[in-house]
Design a protein around this motif. Sequence first.
Motif, PDB file in Angstrom:
ATOM      1  N   ALA A 166       0.864  -1.081  -0.145  1.00 50.02           N
ATOM      2  CA  ALA A 166      -0.101   0.027   0.061  1.00 50.02           C
ATOM      3  C   ALA A 166       0.949   1.089  -0.032  1.00 50.02           C
ATOM      4  CB  ALA A 166      -0.829   0.029   1.292  1.00 50.02           C
ATOM      5  N   ASP A 167       1.922   1.223   0.787  1.00 51.88           N
ATOM      6  CA  ASP A 167       2.849   2.404   0.969  1.00 51.88           C
ATOM      7  C   ASP A 167       3.553   2.523  -0.541  1.00 51.88           C
ATOM      8  OD1 ASP A 167       4.022   4.466   2.491  1.00 51.88           O
ATOM      9  OD2 ASP A 167       6.264   3.245   2.110  1.00 51.88           O
ATOM     10  N   ALA A 168       3.639   1.827  -1.359  1.00 50.91           N
ATOM     11  CA  ALA A 168       4.169   1.932  -2.605  1.00 50.91           C
ATOM     12  C   ALA A 168       3.399   2.596  -3.874  1.00 50.91           C
ATOM     13  CB  ALA A 168       4.874   0.413  -3.103  1.00 50.91           C
ATOM     14  N   ILE A 169       2.017   2.441  -3.439  1.00 53.82           N
ATOM     15  CA  ILE A 169       1.050   3.207  -4.299  1.00 53.82           C
ATOM     16  C   ILE A 169       1.290   4.648  -4.008  1.00 53.82           C
ATOM     17  CG2 ILE A 169      -1.219   3.551  -4.850  1.00 53.82           C
ATOM     18  CD1 ILE A 169      -1.568   0.782  -3.545  1.00 53.82           C
ATOM     19  N   VAL A 170       1.560   5.472  -5.230  1.00 51.94           N
ATOM     20  CA  VAL A 170       1.629   6.861  -5.086  1.00 51.94           C
ATOM     21  C   VAL A 170       0.421   7.571  -5.375  1.00 51.94           C
ATOM     22  CG1 VAL A 170       3.119   8.790  -5.901  1.00 51.94           C
ATOM     23  CG2 VAL A 170       4.187   6.718  -5.516  1.00 51.94           C
ATOM     24  N   ASP A 171      -0.388   7.066  -6.219  1.00 53.41           N
ATOM     25  CA  ASP A 171      -1.693   7.680  -6.339  1.00 53.41           C
ATOM     26  C   ASP A 171      -2.606   7.863  -5.021  1.00 53.41           C
ATOM     27  OD1 ASP A 171      -3.987   8.530  -8.259  1.00 53.41           O
ATOM     28  OD2 ASP A 171      -4.883   7.013  -6.915  1.00 53.41           O
ATOM     29  N   GLU A 172      -2.612   9.267  -4.543  1.00 52.69           N
ATOM     30  CA  GLU A 172      -3.257   9.487  -3.293  1.00 52.69           C
ATOM     31  C   GLU A 172      -4.655   8.569  -2.812  1.00 52.69           C
ATOM     32  OE1 GLU A 172      -3.888  12.877  -0.215  1.00 52.69           O
ATOM     33  OE2 GLU A 172      -3.495  13.495  -2.108  1.00 52.69           O
ATOM     34  N   ALA A 173      -5.394   8.852  -3.999  1.00 50.78           N
ATOM     35  CA  ALA A 173      -7.037   8.179  -3.764  1.00 50.78           C
ATOM     36  C   ALA A 173      -6.648   6.722  -3.649  1.00 50.78           C
ATOM     37  CB  ALA A 173      -7.687   8.498  -4.906  1.00 50.78           C
ATOM     38  N   GLU A 174      -5.718   6.076  -4.480  1.00 52.08           N
ATOM     39  CA  GLU A 174      -5.594   4.633  -4.414  1.00 52.08           C
ATOM     40  C   GLU A 174      -4.901   3.986  -3.247  1.00 52.08           C
ATOM     41  OE1 GLU A 174      -3.370   1.201  -7.332  1.00 52.08           O
ATOM     42  OE2 GLU A 174      -3.643   3.210  -8.086  1.00 52.08           O
ATOM     43  N   ARG A 175      -3.968   4.874  -2.985  1.00 44.86           N
ATOM     44  CA  ARG A 175      -3.194   4.439  -1.867  1.00 44.86           C
ATOM     45  C   ARG A 175      -4.121   4.828  -0.371  1.00 44.86           C
ATOM     46  NH1 ARG A 175       0.555   8.063  -2.010  1.00 44.86           N
ATOM     47  NH2 ARG A 175      -0.097   9.578  -0.520  1.00 44.86           N
ATOM     48  N   SER A 176      -4.847   5.872  -0.362  1.00 43.47           N
ATOM     49  CA  SER A 176      -5.629   5.839   0.732  1.00 43.47           C
ATOM     50  C   SER A 176      -6.880   4.560   0.974  1.00 43.47           C
ATOM     51  CB  SER A 176      -6.693   7.074   0.542  1.00 43.47           C
ATOM     52  OG  SER A 176      -7.390   7.458   1.800  1.00 43.47           O
ATOM     53  N   ALA A 177      -7.384   4.080  -0.279  1.00 43.39           N
ATOM     54  CA  ALA A 177      -8.234   3.236  -0.270  1.00 43.39           C
ATOM     55  C   ALA A 177      -7.594   1.832   0.230  1.00 43.39           C
ATOM     56  CB  ALA A 177      -8.828   2.947  -1.759  1.00 43.39           C
ATOM     57  N   ALA A 178      -6.470   1.564  -0.265  1.00 42.70           N
ATOM     58  CA  ALA A 178      -5.450   0.326   0.229  1.00 42.70           C
ATOM     59  C   ALA A 178      -5.418   0.501   1.930  1.00 42.70           C
ATOM     60  CB  ALA A 178      -4.302   0.388  -0.435  1.00 42.70           C
ATOM     61  N   PHE A 179      -5.210   1.745   2.338  1.00 45.08           N
ATOM     62  CA  PHE A 179      -4.845   1.798   3.921  1.00 45.08           C
ATOM     63  C   PHE A 179      -6.516   1.599   4.537  1.00 45.08           C
ATOM     64  CE2 PHE A 179      -0.595   3.413   2.974  1.00 45.08           C
ATOM     65  CZ  PHE A 179       0.135   2.650   3.804  1.00 45.08           C
ATOM     66  N   GLU A 180      -7.432   2.238   4.071  1.00 47.41           N
ATOM     67  CA  GLU A 180      -8.729   2.009   4.769  1.00 47.41           C
ATOM     68  C   GLU A 180      -8.813   0.566   4.831  1.00 47.41           C
ATOM     69  OE1 GLU A 180     -11.680   4.368   2.712  1.00 47.41           O
ATOM     70  OE2 GLU A 180     -10.402   6.205   2.527  1.00 47.41           O
ATOM     71  N   GLU A 181      -8.524  -0.290   3.753  1.00 51.17           N
ATOM     72  CA  GLU A 181      -8.940  -1.610   3.586  1.00 51.17           C
ATOM     73  C   GLU A 181      -8.283  -2.266   4.881  1.00 51.17           C
ATOM     74  OE1 GLU A 181      -8.461  -5.617   0.860  1.00 51.17           O
ATOM     75  OE2 GLU A 181      -8.562  -3.599  -0.022  1.00 51.17           O
ATOM     76  N   ILE A 182      -6.969  -2.076   5.010  1.00 53.24           N
ATOM     77  CA  ILE A 182      -6.032  -2.456   5.790  1.00 53.24           C
ATOM     78  C   ILE A 182      -6.546  -2.220   7.259  1.00 53.24           C
ATOM     79  CG2 ILE A 182      -3.771  -2.299   6.774  1.00 53.24           C
ATOM     80  CD1 ILE A 182      -2.471  -1.983   3.938  1.00 53.24           C
ATOM     81  N   ASN A 183      -6.867  -1.004   7.509  1.00 53.47           N
ATOM     82  CA  ASN A 183      -7.294  -0.529   8.775  1.00 53.47           C
ATOM     83  C   ASN A 183      -8.427  -1.439   9.193  1.00 53.47           C
ATOM     84  OD1 ASN A 183      -5.857   1.465  10.017  1.00 53.47           O
ATOM     85  ND2 ASN A 183      -6.380   2.914   8.474  1.00 53.47           N
ATOM     86  N   ALA A 184      -9.606  -1.671   8.330  1.00 56.45           N
ATOM     87  CA  ALA A 184     -10.574  -2.528   8.716  1.00 56.45           C
ATOM     88  C   ALA A 184     -10.289  -4.003   9.105  1.00 56.45           C
ATOM     89  CB  ALA A 184     -11.531  -2.547   7.504  1.00 56.45           C
ATOM     90  N   GLN A 185      -9.157  -4.532   8.207  1.00 57.48           N
ATOM     91  CA  GLN A 185      -8.644  -5.972   8.440  1.00 57.48           C
ATOM     92  C   GLN A 185      -8.057  -5.961   9.907  1.00 57.48           C
ATOM     93  OE1 GLN A 185      -6.024  -6.303   5.031  1.00 57.48           O
ATOM     94  NE2 GLN A 185      -7.207  -8.184   4.552  1.00 57.48           N
ATOM     95  N   ILE A 186      -7.053  -5.000  10.195  1.00 60.02           N
ATOM     96  CA  ILE A 186      -6.574  -4.744  11.492  1.00 60.02           C
ATOM     97  C   ILE A 186      -7.579  -4.913  12.632  1.00 60.02           C
ATOM     98  CG2 ILE A 186      -5.294  -3.193  13.167  1.00 60.02           C
ATOM     99  CD1 ILE A 186      -3.850  -2.468  10.515  1.00 60.02           C
ATOM    100  N   MET A 187      -8.762  -4.138  12.578  1.00 59.80           N
ATOM    101  CA  MET A 187      -9.594  -4.150  13.647  1.00 59.80           C
ATOM    102  C   MET A 187     -10.634  -5.151  13.648  1.00 59.80           C
ATOM    103  SD  MET A 187      -8.660  -1.595  15.288  1.00 59.80           S
ATOM    104  CE  MET A 187      -9.975  -1.569  16.593  1.00 59.80           C
ATOM    105  N   GLU A 188     -11.179  -5.917  12.325  1.00 59.28           N
ATOM    106  CA  GLU A 188     -11.654  -7.003  12.316  1.00 59.28           C
ATOM    107  C   GLU A 188     -11.378  -8.272  12.505  1.00 59.28           C
ATOM    108  OE1 GLU A 188     -13.899  -5.740   8.818  1.00 59.28           O
ATOM    109  OE2 GLU A 188     -14.961  -3.845   9.811  1.00 59.28           O
ATOM    110  N   ASP A 189     -10.274  -8.441  11.829  1.00 58.35           N
ATOM    111  CA  ASP A 189      -9.700  -9.796  11.757  1.00 58.35           C
ATOM    112  C   ASP A 189      -8.430 -10.034  12.690  1.00 58.35           C
ATOM    113  OD1 ASP A 189     -11.615  -9.994   9.808  1.00 58.35           O
ATOM    114  OD2 ASP A 189     -10.209  -9.488   8.193  1.00 58.35           O
ATOM    115  N   TYR A 190      -7.624  -9.055  12.771  1.00 59.87           N
ATOM    116  CA  TYR A 190      -6.307  -9.106  13.503  1.00 59.87           C
ATOM    117  C   TYR A 190      -6.321  -8.920  14.848  1.00 59.87           C
ATOM    118  CZ  TYR A 190      -4.782  -9.570   8.609  1.00 59.87           C
ATOM    119  OH  TYR A 190      -4.487  -9.877   7.361  1.00 59.87           O
ATOM    120  N   LEU A 191      -6.672  -7.467  15.326  1.00 57.27           N
ATOM    121  CA  LEU A 191      -6.745  -7.052  16.673  1.00 57.27           C
ATOM    122  C   LEU A 191      -5.579  -7.244  17.292  1.00 57.27           C
ATOM    123  CD1 LEU A 191      -9.127  -5.371  17.716  1.00 57.27           C
ATOM    124  CD2 LEU A 191      -9.864  -7.215  19.176  1.00 57.27           C
TER     125      LEU A 191
END
Length: 559
Positions: A495-520
């Motif tokens: 996700a960090d290697a994605i330079v397009d801001e909108a695409e990168r932001s969407a990737a990090f939003e998905e990861i934030n959801a995974q962290i809270m819902e699946d990993y914790l």
Amino acid sequence: MSRTRTVATWTTAVLAAAALAGCAESDRDEGSGGSGGSGSGSDATFVFGAAGAPEMFDPFYATDGETFRVTRQMFEGLLGIEPGSAEVVPELATEWTPNEDGTEWTFTLRDDVTFHDGEPFNAEAVCYNFERMFDQNDAGQVAGEYWGYVMGAFANDADNSLYQGCEATGEFEAVVTISGPTSGFPTMLTLESLSMQSPKALEEGDANGIAAEGEGFSFPEYADNPVGTGPFTFGEYDEANGTISLERNDDYWGEAAKVSELVFRVIPDESTRRQELEAGSINGYDLPNPVDWNALEESGNTVEIRDAFNILYMGFNPDTNPQLQDLKVRQALNLAINREQLVQTQLPEGAEVATQFMPKTVSGYNTELAAPEYDPERAQELLAEAGAEGMTLTFAYPTEVSRPYMPDPQKLYEALRTDLEAVGVKVDVKTASWNGGYLDNVTAGKYDAYILGWTGDYDSPFNFIGTFFGNLKENDFGTSAMPWGKQLADDLKAADAIVDEAERSAAFEEINAQIMEDYLPGLPISHSPPALVVGPGVEGVIPSPLTAEEFDSVTVSGE
């Protein structure tokens, strides 16, 4: 996650950003950092009450705010931060431009800078610094954790390092080569740890001669004799009396500091800091107790409230307690914490319950995530289902410190402990002073659970969740013991290697959801707007959301 961003599109975006940066002018040239007026260029002394002692004075090995508070006044980086914001501005470099594929960055340097020891600042000094930071022994690779976080690896693992080399292509032009595009470069060069230091002083002081000692490190001679380019020079550290004295650098390339001496007095107890301010023996201190803000202002002081750019969390270590490897146990602990009550009773006005491991002002924040539910009954059910009824948790908190995200660690710990004990968890309390073992013990995995936090170094999602979980070998959450740990680290890097801001932001939003819902891997608790206070006659303090105040702009009158 796939990388679909094309090189051509990436280059267009990054060149536009670089062009804007290249057109910027350093605020130090304009003198906009200071307020002028009484005390400007005077012989006044500004005395600041620090909550803890610095570990040493080489910013490369520093990891804590109390050390950086001091080193920040003496050192500068290629890039800086606009006072009062998180915006990147020129500092020792005036321009920075990438090549077409973003793997080579050309830095145009100031030509009027000298180090405090009289040595010239130039491209050779820049490359010496990068190579010095890159080439660390085993102890240095552990202590230099900021380099490890942002660059990924050191010289002994060069293939996995973001940094690949530095070349002086002119007296005041340096080219830094990196392995591939990342949203963090060159913004990461604003980090205090990556400041420029005198090559001569580094060599003469055996700067890289760090060694492991017990649970910490022994530092070489240079760490007590730092040499930078900033508006203050190192004076003396009187460890017995807890004072650090810095002196104005009269040969500074920008506007000279407005006070002749800057003194930090180590006063761990917040109430004592307030008493010293009221007595006039210090001119300011950080993190006043929120309940005292109104009274402090009524007494003629000025309380400066920063924007919240932090996270308080409860970290887990599944290596020390295998029960924490069970998701149901972690979910139970998550449901056991009454965050809303904690925020209302323990934190200042404006604090908020955290829904994820970053504040809402950072790109990649997932607005769909709700605040974790407080449900002690369901927590008890989950513990029973996991066979963890009556489990014991070695739970630690730091002493002799206040941090922006935890103004009173003991009270926050007590609130959390009360919630845990209410669902049947037995708590084995552990404490240690902030720089007297606590941080080292957390890193060494000595506790099952602990309270800690993070104030962002720069505006980047990777600076939050990438710092926490992006380095599988070096993170405090023990995610290497979890089956999903490597996947999370890989996803963060992609996700960090994605330079397009909108695409990168969407990737990090998905990861934030995974962290809270699946990993914790831990429990995000809250975001808190920290404050600092200065006494009558003090002007020119510019509060920083990064808690990265520079005191060269401060004036003191009425002495």
